[in-house]
Write a protein that holds these residues in place. Structure first.
Motif, mmCIF file in Angstrom:
data_model
loop_
_atom_site.group_PDB
_atom_site.id
_atom_site.type_symbol
_atom_site.label_atom_id
_atom_site.label_comp_id
_atom_site.label_asym_id
_atom_site.label_seq_id
_atom_site.Cartn_x
_atom_site.Cartn_y
_atom_site.Cartn_z
ATOM 1 N N LYS A 138 12.363 -35.528 64.076
ATOM 2 C CA LYS A 138 12.251 -34.065 64.156
ATOM 3 C C LYS A 138 10.957 -33.581 63.499
ATOM 4 C CE LYS A 138 17.257 -33.267 64.119
ATOM 5 N NZ LYS A 138 18.392 -32.675 63.356
ATOM 6 N N LEU A 139 10.613 -34.172 62.362
ATOM 7 C CA LEU A 139 9.401 -33.757 61.656
ATOM 8 C C LEU A 139 8.150 -34.106 62.456
ATOM 9 C CD1 LEU A 139 10.322 -34.718 57.974
ATOM 10 C CD2 LEU A 139 10.360 -32.460 59.035
ATOM 11 N N GLU A 140 8.187 -35.214 63.193
ATOM 12 C CA GLU A 140 7.058 -35.569 64.044
ATOM 13 C C GLU A 140 6.778 -34.460 65.058
ATOM 14 O OE1 GLU A 140 7.460 -40.466 64.127
ATOM 15 O OE2 GLU A 140 8.486 -39.236 65.626
ATOM 16 N N LYS A 141 7.834 -33.950 65.646
ATOM 17 C CA LYS A 141 7.661 -32.874 66.622
ATOM 18 C C LYS A 141 7.162 -31.598 65.945
ATOM 19 C CE LYS A 141 11.181 -34.493 69.880
ATOM 20 N NZ LYS A 141 12.450 -34.167 70.580
ATOM 21 N N LYS A 142 7.768 -31.268 64.825
ATOM 22 C CA LYS A 142 7.422 -30.025 64.143
ATOM 23 C C LYS A 142 5.965 -30.003 63.705
ATOM 24 C CE LYS A 142 8.654 -27.040 60.243
ATOM 25 N NZ LYS A 142 9.629 -26.774 59.147
ATOM 26 N N PHE A 143 5.449 -31.132 63.216
ATOM 27 C CA PHE A 143 4.104 -31.158 62.662
ATOM 28 C C PHE A 143 3.075 -31.779 63.609
ATOM 29 C CE2 PHE A 143 6.830 -30.629 58.991
ATOM 30 C CZ PHE A 143 6.147 -29.673 58.253
ATOM 31 N N GLY A 144 3.472 -31.987 64.859
ATOM 32 C CA GLY A 144 2.533 -32.451 65.864
ATOM 33 C C GLY A 144 2.028 -33.862 65.660
ATOM 34 N N LEU A 145 2.859 -34.730 65.099
ATOM 35 C CA LEU A 145 2.470 -36.120 64.886
ATOM 36 C C LEU A 145 2.883 -36.974 66.077
ATOM 37 C CD1 LEU A 145 3.692 -36.451 61.186
ATOM 38 C CD2 LEU A 145 1.327 -36.118 61.961
ATOM 39 N N SER A 146 2.321 -38.165 66.169
ATOM 40 C CA SER A 146 2.705 -39.082 67.236
ATOM 41 C C SER A 146 4.204 -39.361 67.145
ATOM 42 C CB SER A 146 1.930 -40.403 67.117
ATOM 43 O OG SER A 146 0.557 -40.199 67.327
ATOM 44 N N GLU A 147 4.852 -39.281 68.292
ATOM 45 C CA GLU A 147 6.289 -39.518 68.332
ATOM 46 C C GLU A 147 6.569 -40.909 68.851
ATOM 47 O OE1 GLU A 147 8.505 -36.383 70.282
ATOM 48 O OE2 GLU A 147 6.890 -34.963 69.879
ATOM 49 N N LEU A 148 7.632 -41.508 68.362
ATOM 50 C CA LEU A 148 8.059 -42.803 68.856
ATOM 51 C C LEU A 148 8.366 -42.680 70.340
ATOM 52 C CD1 LEU A 148 8.855 -45.716 68.007
ATOM 53 C CD2 LEU A 148 11.181 -44.870 67.783
ATOM 54 N N PRO A 149 7.734 -43.447 71.226
ATOM 55 C CA PRO A 149 7.970 -43.315 72.664
ATOM 56 C C PRO A 149 9.435 -43.485 73.030
ATOM 57 C CG PRO A 149 6.086 -44.716 72.239
ATOM 58 C CD PRO A 149 6.749 -44.481 70.915
ATOM 59 N N ASP A 150 9.939 -42.532 73.799
ATOM 60 C CA ASP A 150 11.314 -42.589 74.288
ATOM 61 C C ASP A 150 12.334 -42.797 73.179
ATOM 62 O OD1 ASP A 150 10.454 -44.326 77.344
ATOM 63 O OD2 ASP A 150 10.515 -42.201 76.900
ATOM 64 N N ALA A 151 12.092 -42.185 72.042
ATOM 65 C CA ALA A 151 13.017 -42.360 70.921
ATOM 66 C C ALA A 151 14.404 -41.829 71.253
ATOM 67 C CB ALA A 151 12.479 -41.642 69.682
ATOM 68 N N SER A 152 14.480 -40.888 72.211
ATOM 69 C CA SER A 152 15.783 -40.323 72.573
ATOM 70 C C SER A 152 16.693 -41.359 73.206
ATOM 71 C CB SER A 152 15.588 -39.157 73.553
ATOM 72 O OG SER A 152 14.957 -39.617 74.735
ATOM 73 N N LEU A 153 16.113 -42.494 73.663
ATOM 74 C CA LEU A 153 16.948 -43.532 74.251
ATOM 75 C C LEU A 153 17.821 -44.211 73.199
ATOM 76 C CD1 LEU A 153 14.371 -45.333 76.583
ATOM 77 C CD2 LEU A 153 15.997 -43.556 77.194
ATOM 78 N N GLY A 171 2.317 -48.261 71.505
ATOM 79 C CA GLY A 171 2.566 -47.148 72.414
ATOM 80 C C GLY A 171 3.637 -47.455 73.438
ATOM 81 N N ASN A 172 4.285 -48.623 73.323
ATOM 82 C CA ASN A 172 5.341 -49.008 74.264
ATOM 83 C C ASN A 172 6.714 -48.772 73.655
ATOM 84 O OD1 ASN A 172 3.447 -50.016 76.138
ATOM 85 N ND2 ASN A 172 3.327 -51.954 75.009
ATOM 86 N N PRO A 173 7.680 -48.304 74.454
ATOM 87 C CA PRO A 173 9.029 -48.114 73.918
ATOM 88 C C PRO A 173 9.645 -49.443 73.512
ATOM 89 C CG PRO A 173 8.997 -47.762 76.293
ATOM 90 C CD PRO A 173 7.584 -47.938 75.871
ATOM 91 N N PRO A 174 10.440 -49.473 72.463
ATOM 92 C CA PRO A 174 11.075 -50.722 72.020
ATOM 93 C C PRO A 174 11.984 -51.290 73.102
ATOM 94 C CG PRO A 174 11.249 -49.022 70.341
ATOM 95 C CD PRO A 174 10.749 -48.341 71.575
ATOM 96 N N ILE A 175 11.959 -52.609 73.242
ATOM 97 C CA ILE A 175 12.796 -53.264 74.244
ATOM 98 C C ILE A 175 14.269 -52.980 73.986
ATOM 99 C CG2 ILE A 175 13.495 -55.507 75.179
ATOM 100 C CD1 ILE A 175 10.702 -56.503 74.657
ATOM 101 N N LYS A 176 14.654 -52.955 72.708
ATOM 102 C CA LYS A 176 16.055 -52.681 72.385
ATOM 103 C C LYS A 176 16.487 -51.320 72.931
ATOM 104 C CE LYS A 176 17.721 -53.324 68.133
ATOM 105 N NZ LYS A 176 17.977 -53.014 66.710
ATOM 106 N N SER A 177 15.634 -50.316 72.762
ATOM 107 C CA SER A 177 15.969 -48.977 73.241
ATOM 108 C C SER A 177 16.075 -48.943 74.758
ATOM 109 C CB SER A 177 14.906 -47.965 72.777
ATOM 110 O OG SER A 177 14.942 -47.804 71.388
ATOM 111 N N LEU A 178 15.151 -49.619 75.437
ATOM 112 C CA LEU A 178 15.197 -49.658 76.898
ATOM 113 C C LEU A 178 16.474 -50.346 77.382
ATOM 114 C CD1 LEU A 178 11.495 -50.586 77.744
ATOM 115 C CD2 LEU A 178 12.603 -48.359 78.010
ATOM 116 N N LEU A 179 16.827 -51.453 76.728
ATOM 117 C CA LEU A 179 18.035 -52.173 77.126
ATOM 118 C C LEU A 179 19.273 -51.317 76.890
ATOM 119 C CD1 LEU A 179 19.503 -54.665 78.107
ATOM 120 C CD2 LEU A 179 19.273 -55.657 75.814
#
Length: 342
Positions: A138-153, A171-179
């Motif tokens: 949430k803080l990444e979004k609020k302060f305009g920092l790089s966000e973890l790719p596809d963290a919502s997964l 810059g690639n989403p974690p394999i665990k998250s994709l799986l």
């Protein structure tokens, strides 16, 4: 951004370490709600409140908030973000002092706080790692920092710190998250065992079942995806076999044939075994797979998500997980040696 938390017993050692950084011009105090002074004086002030919980062992809360390489924040923004982090973790009525350190290639701050509130209540540390990760996103979004790719997964088993760091670097989403995402979608679109297995096949996921030779009963499942083998339960409780069959229509006798047909043989299961039960990257030959069976490990890992290979992290300029603890430990050892000489 990466947050690293530590709970400890001694305010003095941590405050003395940070004060030494200040004196060397490697750190500055950004904010505090205690009177600034010597480490001894500040320790006494922290301990006045600590005495409200005399039986509490680890009253010291220490966290570092580390920005990705190349990203910058001014002091005002750091103070605002640090305050939001403290409040989000439950430190809304607690003593604290916030330092900015300038001794690394990436910008970061350290916060020392008292887990005992001014009221005498205690800040809970239940599931604090998961709560911290959600808050950091949430803080990444609020302060305009790089966000973890596809963290919502990622909503099931939490990512490890190395997985997060690797994702930020590449810059690639974690394999665990994709799986996890593919499995969630596969279950959503399946009502029978056969449909579930067809969904896995369409997503290039290869299941490996643990099947009893005597009874034919399935006792577990692993998934191979992108060269990595994950035990089902390590991805989240809903992905263990016992919980998968609660979400689809499964019958052992009826579905035994389709399971055997889709159960990939061991010799075809080459790959990196993910975290807890996996072999080291140099292992050649048979090793335990994620469900307790055997797999052939005969190729150099394509990926490593659980610390079995360092993947060059030690050579990277951004290794905040160490959080300068090695420096801190060396500093403490030097202090002890000096005392012994005296």
């Amino acid at each position: 951004m990466i947050a690293k938390q530590i709970k400890g017993k001694d305010f003095y050692g941590l405050l003395a370490y940070n004060q030494k950084k200040v004196e060397l011009g490697q750190a500055v105090v950004l904010d505090a709600n205690i009177d600034l002074g010597s480490p001894v004086e500040m320790t006494k002030e922290f301990n006045l409140i600590r005495q409200l919980r005399p039986r509490l062992g680890k009253a010291v809360y220490h966290v570092s908030l580390n920005l990705p390489p190349g990203e910058k924040m001014n002091d005002k923004e750091f103070v605002s973000m640090g305050s939001d982090y403290l409040k989000g973790m439950g430190f809304d009525d607690n003593q604290y002092i916030m330092y900015r350190h300038d001794d690394r290639n990436h910008q970061h701050i350290h916060i020392v706080a008292n887990r005992v509130k001014l009221s005498g209540a205690l800040v809970s540390d239940s599931r604090d790692y998961e709560r911290s990760e959600r808050l950091v996103r949430k803080l990444e979004k609020k302060f305009g920092l790089s966000e973890l790719p596809d963290a919502s997964l990622e909503r099931e088993a939490a990512l490890t710190q190395k997985e997060i760091e690797k994702s930020l670097r590449t810059g690639n989403p974690p394999i665990k998250s994709l799986l996890q995402h593919h499995l969630r979608e596969a279950l959503k679109h399946s009502s029978t065992t056969e449909e579930f297995l067809n969904q896995l096949r369409s997503r290039d996921i290869r299941p490996k079942f643990n099947i009893s030779k005597n009874t034919g009963r399935v006792s577990g499942i692993s998934f191979k995806y992108e060269g990595v083998i994950y035990k089902g339960s390590s991805l989240g409780r809903k992905y263990s076999w016992n919980n998968i069959i609660k979400q689809i229509d499964y019958e052992q006798i009826r579905d035994g044939g389709v399971i055997l047909e889709n159960n990939h043989p061991e010799q075809g299961n080459k790959g990196v075994v993910a975290p807890d039960t996996g072999p080291s990257r140099n292992t050649i030959g048979k090793a335990k797979d994620a469900e307790g069976g055997t797999v052939q490990i005969g190729e150099k890992p394509k990926y490593d998500l659980g610390g079995t290979q360092k993947d060059g992290l030690d050579d990277e300029p951004f290794t905040p997980f160490k959080m300068e603890l090695e420096d801190f430990d060396r500093w403490k050892r030097r202090k002890k040696r000096k005392k012994r000489r005296l």
